[in-house]
Write a protein that holds these residues in place. Sequence first.
Motif: not given
Length: 110
Positions: A1-9
């Motif tokens: 979940m956190l990795s997806q937000l960082i990837y999108n950022a």
Amino acid sequence: MLSQLIYNAVKYSKGHSKQINISLFEQQEAAIIEIEDFGIGIPPNDMRRIFDAFYTGQNGRLYRESTGMGLFLVKEVTQYLQHNVEVKSEVGKGSRFRIIFSPTQNLTKM
């Protein structure tokens, strides 16, 4: 979940900024992880649907690798774990996502 937000950022900041901020803090007994980018931002007319499955929005259609599943999965996981996710965004200035861990889930004091 956190990795997806960082990837999108990182993905949506490409060509605009080489920086993202990741913060962890406590507010009203809840632990909060905040990911902030300085990229293209999310248009207001897309904001209400960014967590819908397969919705790519205006920006997603510019990036062929977008599936519209990343933020949907973030929302599903946070809800399943009884956390909340918030987003604020401004076109041309970037986006700020927060995962808010409820006080009952915050097992360690910061």
